[in-house]
Write an enzyme that holds these catalytic residues in place. Structure first.
Site, PDB file in Angstrom:
ATOM      1  N   GLN A 117       0.839  -1.188   0.000  1.00  0.00           N
ATOM      2  CA  GLN A 117       0.000   0.000   0.000  1.00  0.00           C
ATOM      3  C   GLN A 117       0.880   1.245   0.000  1.00  0.00           C
ATOM      4  O   GLN A 117       0.400   2.349  -0.145  1.00  0.00           O
ATOM      5  CB  GLN A 117      -0.894   0.005   1.247  1.00  0.00           C
ATOM      6  CG  GLN A 117      -1.867  -1.152   1.322  1.00  0.00           C
ATOM      7  CD  GLN A 117      -2.524  -1.239   2.696  1.00  0.00           C
ATOM      8  OE1 GLN A 117      -3.489  -0.547   2.996  1.00  0.00           O
ATOM      9  NE2 GLN A 117      -1.967  -2.072   3.545  1.00  0.00           N
ATOM     10  N   ASN A 118       2.186   1.024   0.194  1.00  0.00           N
ATOM     11  CA  ASN A 118       3.115   2.149   0.320  1.00  0.00           C
ATOM     12  C   ASN A 118       3.468   2.729  -1.046  1.00  0.00           C
ATOM     13  O   ASN A 118       3.471   2.022  -2.047  1.00  0.00           O
ATOM     14  CB  ASN A 118       4.376   1.705   1.069  1.00  0.00           C
ATOM     15  CG  ASN A 118       4.028   1.191   2.451  1.00  0.00           C
ATOM     16  OD1 ASN A 118       2.943   1.427   2.961  1.00  0.00           O
ATOM     17  ND2 ASN A 118       4.949   0.437   3.043  1.00  0.00           N
ATOM     18  N   HIS A 135      -1.247   1.262  -4.295  1.00  0.00           N
ATOM     19  CA  HIS A 135      -1.638   2.680  -4.206  1.00  0.00           C
ATOM     20  C   HIS A 135      -0.721   3.566  -5.050  1.00  0.00           C
ATOM     21  O   HIS A 135      -0.583   4.768  -4.793  1.00  0.00           O
ATOM     22  CB  HIS A 135      -1.616   3.148  -2.745  1.00  0.00           C
ATOM     23  CG  HIS A 135      -2.711   2.555  -1.930  1.00  0.00           C
ATOM     24  ND1 HIS A 135      -2.658   2.495  -0.551  1.00  0.00           N
ATOM     25  CD2 HIS A 135      -3.882   1.970  -2.259  1.00  0.00           C
ATOM     26  CE1 HIS A 135      -3.751   1.905  -0.082  1.00  0.00           C
ATOM     27  NE2 HIS A 135      -4.517   1.584  -1.098  1.00  0.00           N
ATOM     28  N   CYS A 143       1.249  13.468 -16.170  1.00  0.00           N
ATOM     29  CA  CYS A 143       0.525  14.639 -16.682  1.00  0.00           C
ATOM     30  C   CYS A 143      -0.954  14.289 -16.802  1.00  0.00           C
ATOM     31  O   CYS A 143      -1.314  13.271 -17.419  1.00  0.00           O
ATOM     32  CB  CYS A 143       1.077  15.037 -18.052  1.00  0.00           C
ATOM     33  SG  CYS A 143       0.091  16.311 -18.843  1.00  0.00           S
ATOM     34  N   CYS A 169       3.644  19.883 -17.261  1.00  0.00           N
ATOM     35  CA  CYS A 169       4.252  19.053 -18.310  1.00  0.00           C
ATOM     36  C   CYS A 169       4.599  19.952 -19.490  1.00  0.00           C
ATOM     37  O   CYS A 169       4.093  21.080 -19.595  1.00  0.00           O
ATOM     38  CB  CYS A 169       3.217  18.013 -18.734  1.00  0.00           C
ATOM     39  SG  CYS A 169       3.643  17.050 -20.176  1.00  0.00           S
ATOM     40  N   GLY A 208       2.601  -4.315   9.178  1.00  0.00           N
ATOM     41  CA  GLY A 208       2.576  -2.870   9.358  1.00  0.00           C
ATOM     42  C   GLY A 208       1.430  -2.161   8.678  1.00  0.00           C
ATOM     43  O   GLY A 208       1.599  -1.090   8.095  1.00  0.00           O
ATOM     44  N   THR A 209       0.225  -2.755   8.730  1.00  0.00           N
ATOM     45  CA  THR A 209      -0.948  -2.046   8.233  1.00  0.00           C
ATOM     46  C   THR A 209      -2.051  -2.075   9.293  1.00  0.00           C
ATOM     47  O   THR A 209      -2.213  -3.086   9.985  1.00  0.00           O
ATOM     48  CB  THR A 209      -1.483  -2.614   6.905  1.00  0.00           C
ATOM     49  OG1 THR A 209      -2.630  -1.854   6.491  1.00  0.00           O
ATOM     50  CG2 THR A 209      -1.850  -4.087   7.009  1.00  0.00           C
ATOM     51  N   ALA A 267       8.677  -4.412  12.921  1.00  0.00           N
ATOM     52  CA  ALA A 267       8.725  -5.241  11.706  1.00  0.00           C
ATOM     53  C   ALA A 267      10.160  -5.577  11.312  1.00  0.00           C
ATOM     54  O   ALA A 267      10.450  -6.718  10.939  1.00  0.00           O
ATOM     55  CB  ALA A 267       8.016  -4.507  10.564  1.00  0.00           C
TER      56      ALA A 267
END
Ligand code: APR
Length: 283
Positions: A117-118, A135, A143, A169, A208-209, A267
């Site tokens: 998700q990072n 993500h 652009c 752009c 770690g979520t 972690a």
């Protein structure tokens, strides 16, 4: 670090659960990993919802897609402030031993894929090859007019070239970080591939979520073969046994509901111990 060194740290983490996780990983046929911001805090990148986290310091409504479209200069000002103030220096962050441990286990053929998700590119920087960026990525800029993409160094040149925001752009279109903002769709390829891995895996490490943001939070539920609001994503078939193992400093909504067990602690420490034990145990 040897497993002896790990056992010397038993007061920091539950050694028997670490051993159990290593055994299950060595036996797994299709082990996948889901990571969240917690794996990067030991790289100095704060997470979002812990005390002192990003959403305590910055207004999350700034990261809604509609807000970016309406006020790209305001959002860009905040992004640059986040990075230059060190509050969230994604652009210079370095992978930590947690990222390196996962990369090592991929190279050993123990884990097949990291679904993250990072948006910090740290798994790739640590040498992980099969990474699904659920993500998107904050080090790539797209652009909104012509779709052309720029890397971080190119962006710095554009910003250095003209102090005006938002950065533009060559076609004149506004550049947006290629990260998924709230209200924006998850990239289709990443969505389908991740849910297919969740469907096919026999072990999922969830690291770690806080497991609060959908649809990523449903991946462990699908891995467990439980019902999920995302049943529409292709025909879910009943699953064989799948172990879901959580690594987190604290329990989450998955703990005792979906995950088989939680290894509580940092972690980086836990993953390096697991990896050393896997190295010793694998045939
Ligand atoms: N070791 C283990 N766990 C940790 C560590 C660490 N060093 N540091 C933090 N954690 C845990 C916290 O206890 C918390 O449960 O990591 C979790 C981080 O949770 P969040 O901050 O909610 O981050 P995440 O779950 O990745 O957020 C999901 O929400 O804001 C959006 O798009 C953003 O991808 C993000 C999504």
């Amino acid at each position: 670090m040897t497993s002896q060194a790990c056992s010397d740290k038993a007061h920091l983490m539950d050694f028997s659960l670490i051993e159990k996780a290593a055994d299950l990983l060595v036996r797994a046929k299709h082990a996948v990993v889901l990571t969240g911001a917690g794996i990067s805090t030991e790289s100095g990148v704060p997470d979002f919802r812990s005390p002192g986290g990003i959403w305590e310091r910055y207004d999350p409504t700034l990261f809604f897609y509609a807000r970016f479209i309406a006020e790209p200069d305001v959002v860009w000002k905040c992004l640059i402030e986040m990075n230059t103030s060190g509050a969230m220096s994604l652009w210079d962050a370095k992978p930590n031993k947690g990222h390196q441990a996962l990369s090592a286990m991929e190279h050993m053929g123990i884990i097949k894929v990291v679904i993250t998700q990072n948006i910090d590119n740290l798994h790739q920087k640590a040498g992980s090859r099969n990474v699904i960026e659920f993500h998107g990525n904050m080090l790539v800029f797209k652009c909104l007019k012509c779709g052309r993409t720029y890397g971080y160094e190119q962006l710095l040149e554009i910003i250095a070239g003209c102090a005006c925001l938002p950065p533009l752009c060559e076609c004149g279109g506004v550049l947006k970080p290629d990260a998924v903002f709230f209200g924006e769709a998850i990239p289709q390829g990443a969505l389908k591939e991740s849910f297919q891995h969740a469907q096919d895996c026999d072990l999922m490490l969830v690291i770690g979520t806080s497991a609060q943001i959908e649809p990523a939070a449903s991946l462990p539920i699908v891995a467990k073969g439980m019902h999920s609001m995302f049943r529409g994503l292709g025909n879910l078939v009943p699953k064989g046994d799948c172990h879901v193992i959580e690594i987190n400093r604290e329990p989450t909504p998955l703990s005792n509901e979906v995950s088989d067990f939680l290894i509580q602690g940092s972690a980086g420490e836990i993953l390096s111990c697991i990896t050393d034990m896997v190295r010793e145990k694998r045939p």
